[in-house]
Design a protein around this motif. Structure first.
Motif, PDB file in Angstrom:
ATOM      1  N   ASN A   1     -19.319  14.018   0.157  1.00 20.65           N
ATOM      2  CA  ASN A   1     -18.147  13.793  -0.695  1.00 20.65           C
ATOM      3  C   ASN A   1     -18.518  13.018  -1.955  1.00 20.65           C
ATOM      4  O   ASN A   1     -18.011  13.300  -3.048  1.00 20.65           O
ATOM      5  CB  ASN A   1     -17.069  13.037   0.082  1.00 20.65           C
ATOM      6  CG  ASN A   1     -16.334  13.926   1.069  1.00 20.65           C
ATOM      7  OD1 ASN A   1     -16.204  15.132   0.853  1.00 20.65           O
ATOM      8  ND2 ASN A   1     -15.872  13.340   2.173  1.00 20.65           N
TER       9      ASN A   1
ATOM     10  N   ASN B   1     -18.728  16.783  -3.573  1.00 21.21           N
ATOM     11  CA  ASN B   1     -17.307  17.036  -3.763  1.00 21.21           C
ATOM     12  C   ASN B   1     -16.685  16.170  -4.867  1.00 21.21           C
ATOM     13  O   ASN B   1     -15.592  16.469  -5.349  1.00 21.21           O
ATOM     14  CB  ASN B   1     -16.555  16.795  -2.447  1.00 21.21           C
ATOM     15  CG  ASN B   1     -17.010  17.768  -1.358  1.00 21.21           C
ATOM     16  OD1 ASN B   1     -17.509  18.853  -1.652  1.00 21.21           O
ATOM     17  ND2 ASN B   1     -16.850  17.369  -0.103  1.00 21.21           N
TER      18      ASN B   1
ATOM     19  N   TRP C   1     -17.343  16.150  -7.841  1.00 19.64           N
ATOM     20  CA  TRP C   1     -17.166  16.934  -9.067  1.00 19.64           C
ATOM     21  C   TRP C   1     -15.974  17.895  -9.007  1.00 19.64           C
ATOM     22  O   TRP C   1     -15.650  18.546 -10.006  1.00 19.64           O
ATOM     23  CB  TRP C   1     -18.441  17.735  -9.357  1.00 19.64           C
ATOM     24  CG  TRP C   1     -19.631  16.850  -9.545  1.00 19.64           C
ATOM     25  CD1 TRP C   1     -20.657  16.658  -8.689  1.00 19.64           C
ATOM     26  CD2 TRP C   1     -19.900  16.021 -10.684  1.00 19.64           C
ATOM     27  NE1 TRP C   1     -21.566  15.769  -9.189  1.00 19.64           N
ATOM     28  CE2 TRP C   1     -21.123  15.360 -10.425  1.00 19.64           C
ATOM     29  CE3 TRP C   1     -19.234  15.780 -11.898  1.00 19.64           C
ATOM     30  CZ2 TRP C   1     -21.689  14.469 -11.324  1.00 19.64           C
ATOM     31  CZ3 TRP C   1     -19.800  14.893 -12.792  1.00 19.64           C
ATOM     32  CH2 TRP C   1     -21.006  14.244 -12.513  1.00 19.64           C
ATOM     33  N   ASN C   2     -15.300  17.960  -7.857  1.00 21.32           N
ATOM     34  CA  ASN C   2     -14.162  18.872  -7.736  1.00 21.32           C
ATOM     35  C   ASN C   2     -12.922  18.383  -8.490  1.00 21.32           C
ATOM     36  O   ASN C   2     -12.068  19.182  -8.877  1.00 21.32           O
ATOM     37  CB  ASN C   2     -13.789  19.068  -6.260  1.00 21.32           C
ATOM     38  CG  ASN C   2     -14.879  19.827  -5.508  1.00 21.32           C
ATOM     39  OD1 ASN C   2     -15.692  20.508  -6.115  1.00 21.32           O
ATOM     40  ND2 ASN C   2     -14.877  19.691  -4.192  1.00 21.32           N
ATOM     41  N   ASP C   3     -12.848  17.071  -8.681  1.00 18.02           N
ATOM     42  CA  ASP C   3     -11.654  16.530  -9.349  1.00 18.02           C
ATOM     43  C   ASP C   3     -12.032  15.252 -10.086  1.00 18.02           C
ATOM     44  O   ASP C   3     -12.141  14.177  -9.496  1.00 18.02           O
ATOM     45  CB  ASP C   3     -10.564  16.240  -8.320  1.00 18.02           C
ATOM     46  CG  ASP C   3      -9.233  15.794  -8.969  1.00 18.02           C
ATOM     47  OD1 ASP C   3      -9.213  15.580 -10.201  1.00 18.02           O
ATOM     48  OD2 ASP C   3      -8.251  15.664  -8.243  1.00 18.02           O
ATOM     49  N   ILE C   4     -12.273  15.375 -11.394  1.00 15.43           N
ATOM     50  CA  ILE C   4     -12.614  14.223 -12.225  1.00 15.43           C
ATOM     51  C   ILE C   4     -11.419  13.953 -13.134  1.00 15.43           C
ATOM     52  O   ILE C   4     -11.232  14.624 -14.155  1.00 15.43           O
ATOM     53  CB  ILE C   4     -13.882  14.489 -13.068  1.00 15.43           C
ATOM     54  CG1 ILE C   4     -15.040  14.927 -12.178  1.00 15.43           C
ATOM     55  CG2 ILE C   4     -14.254  13.247 -13.880  1.00 15.43           C
ATOM     56  CD1 ILE C   4     -15.482  13.877 -11.181  1.00 15.43           C
ATOM     57  N   TYR C   5     -10.578  13.017 -12.735  1.00 14.43           N
ATOM     58  CA  TYR C   5      -9.369  12.694 -13.494  1.00 14.43           C
ATOM     59  C   TYR C   5      -8.539  13.952 -13.774  1.00 14.43           C
ATOM     60  O   TYR C   5      -8.031  14.159 -14.876  1.00 14.43           O
ATOM     61  CB  TYR C   5      -9.717  11.970 -14.800  1.00 14.43           C
ATOM     62  CG  TYR C   5     -10.369  10.628 -14.569  1.00 14.43           C
ATOM     63  CD1 TYR C   5      -9.591   9.492 -14.310  1.00 14.43           C
ATOM     64  CD2 TYR C   5     -11.747  10.494 -14.578  1.00 14.43           C
ATOM     65  CE1 TYR C   5     -10.176   8.266 -14.077  1.00 14.43           C
ATOM     66  CE2 TYR C   5     -12.355   9.273 -14.349  1.00 14.43           C
ATOM     67  CZ  TYR C   5     -11.571   8.161 -14.097  1.00 14.43           C
ATOM     68  OH  TYR C   5     -12.150   6.940 -13.845  1.00 14.43           O
ATOM     69  N   GLY C   6      -8.449  14.803 -12.730  1.00 12.55           N
ATOM     70  CA  GLY C   6      -7.647  16.004 -12.844  1.00 12.55           C
ATOM     71  C   GLY C   6      -8.369  17.215 -13.383  1.00 12.55           C
ATOM     72  O   GLY C   6      -7.766  18.283 -13.516  1.00 12.55           O
ATOM     73  N   PHE C   7      -9.682  17.086 -13.671  1.00 17.58           N
ATOM     74  CA  PHE C   7     -10.460  18.208 -14.192  1.00 17.58           C
ATOM     75  C   PHE C   7     -11.533  18.615 -13.192  1.00 17.58           C
ATOM     76  O   PHE C   7     -12.140  17.765 -12.531  1.00 17.58           O
ATOM     77  CB  PHE C   7     -11.132  17.836 -15.518  1.00 17.58           C
ATOM     78  CG  PHE C   7     -10.166  17.489 -16.614  1.00 17.58           C
ATOM     79  CD1 PHE C   7      -9.567  18.483 -17.364  1.00 17.58           C
ATOM     80  CD2 PHE C   7      -9.840  16.169 -16.883  1.00 17.58           C
ATOM     81  CE1 PHE C   7      -8.673  18.173 -18.375  1.00 17.58           C
ATOM     82  CE2 PHE C   7      -8.946  15.837 -17.881  1.00 17.58           C
ATOM     83  CZ  PHE C   7      -8.348  16.838 -18.632  1.00 17.58           C
ATOM     84  N   LYS C   8     -11.762  19.943 -13.106  1.00 22.58           N
ATOM     85  CA  LYS C   8     -12.847  20.456 -12.280  1.00 22.58           C
ATOM     86  C   LYS C   8     -14.147  20.483 -13.089  1.00 22.58           C
ATOM     87  O   LYS C   8     -14.134  20.877 -14.257  1.00 22.58           O
ATOM     88  CB  LYS C   8     -12.525  21.860 -11.772  1.00 22.58           C
ATOM     89  CG  LYS C   8     -11.311  21.917 -10.842  1.00 22.58           C
ATOM     90  CD  LYS C   8     -11.051  23.331 -10.371  1.00 22.58           C
ATOM     91  CE  LYS C   8      -9.863  23.377  -9.427  1.00 22.58           C
ATOM     92  NZ  LYS C   8      -9.596  24.762  -8.951  1.00 22.58           N
TER      93      LYS C   8
ATOM     94  N   SER D   1     -17.308  21.937 -11.763  1.00 23.36           N
ATOM     95  CA  SER D   1     -18.211  22.622 -10.843  1.00 23.36           C
ATOM     96  C   SER D   1     -19.570  22.884 -11.465  1.00 23.36           C
ATOM     97  O   SER D   1     -20.582  23.030 -10.753  1.00 23.36           O
ATOM     98  CB  SER D   1     -17.591  23.946 -10.385  1.00 23.36           C
ATOM     99  OG  SER D   1     -16.371  23.708  -9.715  1.00 23.36           O
TER     100      SER D   1
END
Length: 578
Positions: free
Chosen positions: A396, A400, A402-409, A411
């Motif tokens: 995680n 993981n 990198w899946n949600d950085i302040y609401g941004f993906k 990948s």
């Protein structure tokens, strides 16, 4: 203090002995330089000079003349009368100053009525005090007062007479004298305890046989060479530069597992180190060399090609070990030590996943060149081990995330995670194997450089479902064990675990893996699968191959290739250690 010159009167100067003594001092002076006892380390400017200090107390003055006036008034020491009475030349004055400083340093009264104690001993050509500006004043005194000093005039007349009698002899002296300024620059550098031992050995025998005029050259020439070196940066340059700074050595020294293991290996086996000749390859701050010296080694050669060697030299001097530990700057493959063989080679060469940075290549080169046939390598053996990794928290955090950085993906940031070896500490709870598997052993007395690129089969045993293992593997963990033995013939059991290896005979080990008592700065190497591997419930063991290969773009970096079978799909990946 009485005036010793009165005991000698105006000594009768005989032509041949005076000249022979001057020539002998010149030869001793050049020998010290050639033997790296007076080795140049950096460009010198007048801004570097310090205020001269009294020979007998700690008072400082503006120039040498002020020192001599003070010595005459407060210490009853008349330098000018003494040097004239003894007919001291340039080297005699160097010896006089260094002799008095040596005696005062050891709480002794200088025996100035016995000038043979210092005039006949070449050790007093070497400085006693760092940045001794009083020695620099000797050169100025000789050059500025040459016409007024009858002794200097007489000395020149003697040299001219010798030149008339023997043309070849005169030419030889002229060459030696023309290089005296350069040699004195190097003498100043040693006063500052910045030695680059072995720098002239880069050219091998050709350098050692060249004339003195081909040595360092003028300051401008040295600066040009330094500029040229900067333009030709190589991977080796970056490697050695990375070890020039304090931070990395602080990290290593604070790694108590590492540093105390080496210390215990040496101190618990003082009978092995006593009166032995030791080589420390990649000495860094000099800590291992000083351990060996304190354990009773007769001589320790400390070698490093990084700027940290200058601080190692200072550390050695500060601890009073300079008579035992000799520091050399250069690659061990290129320098020439003043000994045909050594009894022990000690080196902390290990990198991430053991072989990263490829320093072991240099250690093995030193072993083949210098180690006596019965000599000891410390450490004596290293082993690479592998185990299964299952750690949701780690995945995680590293993947993981990198899946949600302040609401941004993000990948796009993930692929390199699966391409590179990840260096991290792991707890035993992160390991999905009941026991690690040794997939490569490196016996340091016999392993070759060719053996450092390999493909080795391995097995991964898996924890039972009853223990909580959910049948998923996130990747593999690689770490290494290190062993120190008292003898090159001692056999380490195949099932030994370094974290508990201490058979009671002075041998010992340490581990960088999850089961160690403390984390080390090496940590462990994680090879993450592109996608987690599902393992059938009836499978308790996986098999595969791990390969280590040096990267073509940088031979100090490694590519680690993995093939793994036994899961619901085969794994085949390559990871970069860079």
């Amino acid at each position: 203090m009485s005036d010793p010159s009165e005991s000698f009167g105006q000594q009768e100067n005989k032509e041949s002995p005076a000249v022979e003594e001057f020539e002998s001092d010149l030869e001793d002076f050049e020998d010290l330089i050639k033997e790296n006892e007076l080795e140049s380390a950096s460009d010198w400017t007048n801004d570097d000079e310090t205020r001269p200090i009294c020979l007998f107390c700690e008072l400082t003055f503006d120039d040498a003349d002020a020192v001599w006036s003070h010595c005459a008034l407060d210490h009853s020491f008349d330098y000018n009368t003494l040097r004239r009475g003894l007919g001291l030349d340039f080297f005699g004055k160097l010896k006089l100053v260094n002799y008095i400083r040596s005696q005062v340093l050891h709480g002794k009264t200088p025996e100035l009525n016995q000038p043979e104690l210092f005039l006949e001993d070449s050790q007093y050509l070497k400085p006693v005090m760092e940045d001794d500006a009083l020695l620099f004043g000797i050169q100025d005194e000789d050059s500025e007062n040459e016409e007024e000093d009858a002794d200097v005039v007489y000395e020149k007349e003697q040299l001219q007479q010798i030149a008339k009698e023997s043309t070849e002899k005169a030419k030889s002296l002229q060459v030696q004298l023309s290089n005296l300024q350069l040699q004195f620059d190097e003498y100043k550098d040693i006063v500052r305890t910045i030695l680059n031992r072995g720098a002239d050995s880069d050219n091998g025998d050709e350098s050692s046989n060249s004339s003195s005029s081909s040595r360092s050259g003028s300051p401008d020439r040295r600066r040009r060479r330094k500029s040229e070196r900067k333009k030709k940066h190589t991977n080796d340059d970056h490697y050695f530069e990375s070890y020039a700074y304090n931070e990395i050595h602080e990290i290593m020294l604070k790694d108590t597992i590492r540093t105390e293991s080496y210390r215990d290996c040496i101190y618990d086996n003082k009978d092995i180190f006593k009166d032995k000749v030791v080589l420390d390859v990649g000495c860094g701050t000099g800590i291992l060399s000083m351990f060996a010296a304190k354990a009773g080694a007769k001589k320790v050669f400390a070698v490093d090609n990084s700027d940290i060697i200058e601080k190692a030299i200072a550390n050695v001097f500060e601890n009073g070990l300079e008579k035992i530990v000799q520091c050399y700057r250069g690659k061990i493959e290129e320098i020439t030590l003043p000994t045909p063989k050594v009894d022990i080679i000690i080196s902390e060469w290990m990198g991430y996943a053991l072989l990263y940075e490829a320093m072991l290549d240099s250690v093995l080169n030193a072993r083949d060149k210098y180690l006596d046939e019965d000599g000891l390598m410390a450490p004596s053996e290293c082993r690479l081990l592998v185990a299964g990794l299952r750690d949701d928290e780690f995945i995680n955090d590293k993947v993981n995330f990198w899946n949600d950085i302040y609401g941004f993906k993000m990948s796009a940031m993930k692929p390199r995670i699966f391409d590179d070896v990840i260096i991290e500490n792991f707890k035993p709870s992160s390991i999905a194997s009941p026991e690690p598997y040794v997939f490569r052993a490196l016996p340091l007395h016999t392993v070759t450089v060719a053996d450092l690129e390999f493909s080795s089969p391995f097995k991964i045993s898996l924890n039972s479902r009853e223990s909580g293992f959910d049948g998923i593997l996130d990747g593999l963990v690689i770490y290494f064990d290190t062993y120190f033995t008292r003898s090159r013939d001692e056999v380490i059991p195949a099932d030994a675990r370094a974290e508990s290896f201490k058979p009671g005979n002075g041998s010992l080990g340490f581990t960088t893996g999850p089961w160690g008592p403390k984390y080390t700065h090496w940590r462990s190497a994680a090879l993450l699968f592109n996608t987690p591997l599902s393992v059938p419930e009836d499978v308790t063991e996986l098999t595969g191959t791990i390969s280590y290969a040096k990267r073509k773009v940088n031979s100090r970096e490694y590519a680690i290739s993995l093939e793994l079978n036994g899961g619901k799909k085969p794994i085949k990946q390559t990871y970069m250690m860079r």
